[in-house]
Design a protein around this motif. Structure first.
Motif, PDB file in Angstrom:
ATOM      1  N   ASP A 237      60.015  28.826 -32.788  1.00 56.07           N
ATOM      2  CA  ASP A 237      58.930  29.704 -33.190  1.00 56.07           C
ATOM      3  C   ASP A 237      57.936  29.029 -34.060  1.00 56.07           C
ATOM      4  O   ASP A 237      58.150  28.470 -35.005  1.00 56.07           O
ATOM      5  CB  ASP A 237      59.626  31.032 -34.182  1.00 56.07           C
ATOM      6  N   ARG A 239      55.676  30.081 -35.645  1.00 50.70           N
ATOM      7  CA  ARG A 239      55.258  30.711 -37.144  1.00 50.70           C
ATOM      8  C   ARG A 239      55.947  29.898 -38.140  1.00 50.70           C
ATOM      9  O   ARG A 239      55.430  29.929 -39.309  1.00 50.70           O
ATOM     10  CB  ARG A 239      55.575  32.347 -37.154  1.00 50.70           C
ATOM     11  N   ILE A 302      63.895  39.300 -33.985  1.00 51.03           N
ATOM     12  CA  ILE A 302      65.202  39.852 -33.234  1.00 51.03           C
ATOM     13  C   ILE A 302      64.714  40.568 -32.106  1.00 51.03           C
ATOM     14  O   ILE A 302      65.281  40.682 -30.824  1.00 51.03           O
ATOM     15  CB  ILE A 302      65.857  41.056 -34.258  1.00 51.03           C
ATOM     16  N   ARG A 303      63.485  41.270 -32.061  1.00 50.15           N
ATOM     17  CA  ARG A 303      63.058  42.080 -30.800  1.00 50.15           C
ATOM     18  C   ARG A 303      62.728  41.208 -29.711  1.00 50.15           C
ATOM     19  O   ARG A 303      62.616  41.521 -28.756  1.00 50.15           O
ATOM     20  CB  ARG A 303      61.814  42.790 -31.446  1.00 50.15           C
ATOM     21  N   LEU A 305      64.307  38.502 -28.637  1.00 49.17           N
ATOM     22  CA  LEU A 305      65.403  37.912 -28.110  1.00 49.17           C
ATOM     23  C   LEU A 305      66.280  39.012 -27.543  1.00 49.17           C
ATOM     24  O   LEU A 305      67.076  39.797 -28.210  1.00 49.17           O
ATOM     25  CB  LEU A 305      66.166  37.213 -29.093  1.00 49.17           C
TER      26      LEU A 305
END
Lengths: 308, 655
Positions: A237, A239, A302-303, A305
């Motif tokens: 990620d 970020r 979480i969303r 994946l």
């Protein structure tokens, strides 16, 4: 997800703790899971939201001896670890153990102490023993540190460095109580008064058995696969400055097992990983902006994946 | 319960910059041809919206926007005298694109902006079809796709969004290729262009007066490109024939009216033939600009009696012609009497000194007469220059005896005058001479600056023989090109006089890229499509079979893409399949499991949203959890599959 079995010892402890700490059942359960997974706990929030009460309550309910240190900026390592003083009667030095020699050490406002004192404690947390004046002394077992800290944006704080934050298995925030819980609090007076009346629900050996049972909760290949993908996603990620370490992955699995166990289950589900992920990951992931990941970052992770 | 004030699909704050950038990228470049007030309005609206976004301020009231729209539409109607048509229509779209962000509150509004952006992209091709335009629009399309991803995918790093958008566009590539190859083409440009669109085309004109060619030389624009089947011939042999002028009125050369009515020309090739393909830029005339002289012509064209290859219609778009020419030839050894008479006619009384000079040569043979004239240009003090002095009534006399400074049109004109006065049939030919091979793609590039005028005389037994008087004055013009022949300081376009090698190379590369673009993208017409298909082994396809193949290939590509993405959606594991089937059934009943949602969490949500399905879902989730995340879960697969069957039939929503 509430615990499914109401009669297990874990459920009893949680019920008793919820009676003291109002409206914070998730945080209480996370805190208990941290101890079940043999980890140290960091509670971060504003003064006065019940950090100390939570730590104290858990220690009493689990039947641990409990010591509390209020950290200040003029504190020295010896104030925690203990000192040797000369005993005239015996004509020898005698070691006076510091508050670290207890089963649960509540380190209040740990980020008010200087880095030197902080690291003395954190070494004890990692090694399970204390070395002073050339002599190594083991700490009692179990040994837990429940540290509280104020948000580091407050003045007069020394933020814990990355490597030391990593020693805490979970980091939780309490937040303000909701409307009803606060009303109950106001009506019944402060909760501290109840603390001395709390009776221990467990003996020391019983808690060790619970820890063992929690560590034995089944994690299937499919679950490990999900957990690995989650950890890899933090590494990819853009970020985050860097992703979760292998040690953090182990912590995540241990915490997820304890969470499943506290829910009365003998198998780990993705929900368990998702439930503990914020507490495991937020203090370990730093955003490019320099701040730590917030709850929304973790939720987005979480969303992003899908469960395979 | 209190109702939230925000609309259900409120636009995320973080998505706004994407949409503004998309609006700017699609509406911005139109500023080059829109009225200035509209461009200012667009800029103002964008800056206003960006300011509101920056300060988290509310959007302007609807009545204000309404006034702006009405005012803008009225101004467009006043400016273009219409709201329809190309320019007014584009102006309307740009106006809407500028104002829509000011009422962009919901995700739906944002969606409108993106769709408007995709439409506005297309309108840029009305104005330019060049490579930079194509690249810009590709980038803008990626940006709009990124805006869509940001709109529906939530906050993500810019690089992630860019990668996703690029990937999405990349997935469209196979379809693009199939459509490019097989979509039935129409001749001519894809959309009709207004009649005045051809007025700006430059090239040779139907008449020649002093200065007309030296003006053309000022342009570095490309006149034609040519590819030879074999070696490129010597530069000095490259005479690209344009109009033939055989009528002179004392100042201007024209084609005689009767010229094109004569008998068909007779050509004998005396050397090897050259096969080549010309890619002629639009010049709004019929000349194909064949090499002197063509022996084989493409269909729909003809060879005039004066040896010019002519198309049936003026060339209004760039066109390709396959030609064969003989560089060494005899043409029209027998010539019609009318043509010869025309080739001897001169205006009465003008230029007495030139007539007198030619009169002295009358007794010699025609070859000797031509030689005498050329010798005069060569040995006496004549100069080749782009800036000749202005000539008066007896232009040829003044040029030959006084000024002696001129450009190719002066020399050709004076030479032909002398020939005619001495009794040798002669005429002026205009066209291009030379060209330069682009080493990048091997095409010979002929520019407007290669424009040239030369002369032809008719000799009995030889036919028409080309004589280039300019070669006598400035041989380097023919051998090396215009830049070498003109003295320093003459006003030539910079593109012809590139000294730096890297600049020249850059220009060559750019022109080669443009050439490919012109041939393969813009000039991809039915004929070209046929060629490509036959090279792929498919001869003479009709449009029905092409359409059928197109559909079949698109279907195949779709199938491949689907199969490629399918494994992530439909696992082979029977446990996964049973659970997903159950979840799909619940989705039909109004509770959709998020892809990341675990079984127990989902069961709890179902219990809240559809209490009637709670028990069954909880049971199914339990089986699934045990099967997938437990130790064995033996025998529970059947139970899980049974749960799917035990679901009550879904009630159809009344519409």
């Amino acid at each position: 997800m509430p615990p499914t079995s109401r009669h297990s010892p874990v459920a009893e402890i949680l019920a008793a703790a919820d009676a003291v700490i109002l409206g914070k059942s998730t945080q209480t359960r996370l805190a208990l899971c941290c101890l079940l997974a043999k980890g140290h706990l960091l509670i971060e929030d504003l003064p006065g939201v019940g950090k100390t009460t939570l730590a104290h309550t858990l220690a009493r309910l689990l039947g641990f001896e409990f010591a509390r240190v209020q950290f200040t900026s003029d504190m020295l390592p010896a104030d925690i670890l203990g000192v040797s003083i000369f005993d005239r009667e015996r004509g020898d030095f005698r070691f006076l153990p510091g508050p670290v020699f207890s089963q649960v050490l509540l380190a209040d406002e740990i980020n008010r102490a200087t880095p030197k004192t902080q690291s003395a404690l954190l070494e004890a947390m990692e090694e399970g023993q204390v070395t002073t004046e050339g002599e190594t002394r083991p700490l009692p077992k179990p040994f837990f540190v429940i540290a509280t800290q104020n948000p580091s944006s407050q003045i007069g704080t020394f933020p814990l460095p990355e490597s030391q934050l990593d020693r805490f298995l979970l980091r939780i925030e309490l937040g303000y109580p909701d409307h009803d819980a606060e009303r109950l609090l106001l009506e019944s007076g402060g909760r501290r008064a109840q603390l001395p009346t709390l009776a221990a629900l467990l003996g020391a050996s019983e808690f060790a058995a619970l820890q063992q049972a929690a560590a034995a909760v089944h994690a299937s290949p499919a679950l490990l696969d999900y957990l690995q993908r989650l950890v890899e996603a933090t590494r990819q990620d853009a970020r985050f400055v860097h992703g979760l370490s292998p040690r953090a992955a182990l912590s995540l699995l241990a915490a997820a097992r304890a969470w499943a166990f506290s829910g009365g289950r003998q198998l780990v589900l993705p929900e368990d990983v998702q439930a503990v992920l914020p507490a495991v990951a937020r203090h370990r992931l730093r955003l490019l902006s320099g701040s730590h990941a917030d709850a929304e970052d973790i939720a987005a992770l979480i969303r992003s994946l899908p469960l395979a | 319960m209190k109702r939230s004030q925000q609309p259900v699909d409120a636009l995320e704050h973080g998505a706004v910059p994407w949409l503004l950038a998309g609006a700017l990228a699609t509406a911005g470049p139109h500023a080059s041809h829109l009225p200035a007030w509209l461009s200012l309005l667009v800029a103002g609206a964008m800056i206003w919206r960006a300011g509101l976004w920056w300060q988290h301020r509310p959007l302007p009231a609807r009545w204000l926007l309404g006034l702006l729209v009405i005012g803008g539409v009225a101004a467009i109607a006043w400016q273009f005298h219409s709201l329809l048509g190309k320019d007014a229509g584009v102006a309307m779209l740009v106006l809407l694109m500028a104002l829509k962000p000011l009422e962009m509150r919901s995700r739906r509004d944002a969606q409108v902006i993106v769709m408007l952006g995709f439409f506005l992209l297309l309108t840029h091709y009305f104005y330019s079809q060049s490579i930079p335009t194509g690249l810009w629009l590709l980038a803008a399309m990626t940006l709009l796709t990124g805006a869509l991803i940001r709109l529906h995918g939530g906050a993500q790093p810019v690089t992630t969004i860019a990668r996703q958008a690029a990937l999405l566009l990349l997935q469209a590539l196979p379809f693009l290729l199939i459509l490019y190859l097989l979509f039935p083409r129409v001749s001519g440009p894809l959309w009709g262009l207004p009649q005045d669109a051809y007025s700006g085309l430059s090239g040779l004109s139907e008449q020649m007066s002093p200065g007309s060619i030296s003006n053309l030389i000022q342009s570095g624009a490309i006149a034609l490109r040519s590819r030879f089947a074999g070696e490129v011939p010597e530069k000095a042999d490259l005479y690209w024939r344009g109009p033939v002028f055989d009528a002179y009125d004392g100042s201007t050369w024209r084609a005689a009216a009767a010229q094109r009515a004569g008998p068909a020309p007779v050509i004998e090739a005396r050397g090897p033939l050259q096969a080549y393909t010309n890619l002629v830029e639009a010049h709004n005339q019929r000349w194909l600009l064949a090499l002197d002289v063509p022996t084989s012509l493409p269909p729909d064209s003809s060879l005039a009696p004066t040896l010019e290859a002519l198309a049936r219609e003026p060339l209004r778009v760039r066109a390709r012609f396959s030609l064969v020419s003989a560089l060494d030839y005899r043409a029209n050894r027998v010539e019609a009497a009318a043509t010869l008479t025309q080739a001897l006619s001169l205006p009465a009384q003008l230029n007495p000194r030139a007539r007198a000079l030619a009169g002295e040569w009358r007794s010699r043979t025609p070859e000797k007469i031509a030689e005498a004239a050329l010798a005069m240009f060569r040995t006496e003090d004549f100069h080749y220059t782009l800036r000749p002095p202005l000539l008066g009534r007896d232009a040829v006399d003044e040029f030959l005896f006084t000024s002696r400074r001129g450009f190719c049109e002066h020399y050709a004109s004076a030479f032909v005058f002398l020939m005619r006065a001495a009794g040798v049939p002669a005429r002026v030919v205009a066209g291009y001479q030379g060209g330069e091979v682009n080493p990048v793609d091997g095409y010979l590039t002929v520019r407007q600056s290669d424009a040239h005028a030369w002369a032809e005389i008719w000799l009995a037994g030889e036919g028409w023989v080309r004589i280039d008087p300019t070669a006598a004055v400035a041989p380097s013009r023919i051998e090396q090109g215009i830049a070498a022949a003109l003295p320093e300081g003459e006003p030539l376009p910079a593109i012809i006089r590139l000294d730096a090698d890297w600049l020249r190379q850059l220009r060559n590369r750019w022109e080669a890229a443009n050439n490919s673009w012109n041939q393969w993208v813009l000039g991809y017409n039915p004929q070209r499509q046929r060629e490509v298909l036959s090279r792929l082994g498919w001869r003479d396809p009709d449009w029905q079979s092409m359409t059928a193949t197109l559909a079949a290939l698109c279907g195949l590509a779709l199938l491949i893409v689907t199969l490629w993405t399918l494994p992530r959606r439909r696992p082979a594991d029977p446990v996964q399949r049973a659970w997903q089937k159950y979840c799909a059934q619940l989705a039909q009943r109004g509770v959709r499991r998020a892809e990341w949602e675990g079984p127990l969490d989902f069961a709890q949500r179902v219990a809240r949203e559809r209490p009637d399905l709670a028990a069954l879902t909880s049971e199914a989730a339990g089986y699934y959890a045990e099967l997938r995340y437990g130790r064995s879960g033996e025998g529970q697969l059947r139970l899980l599959q049974g749960c799917v069957r035990r679901l009550p039939p879904s009630r159809r929503r009344r519409i």
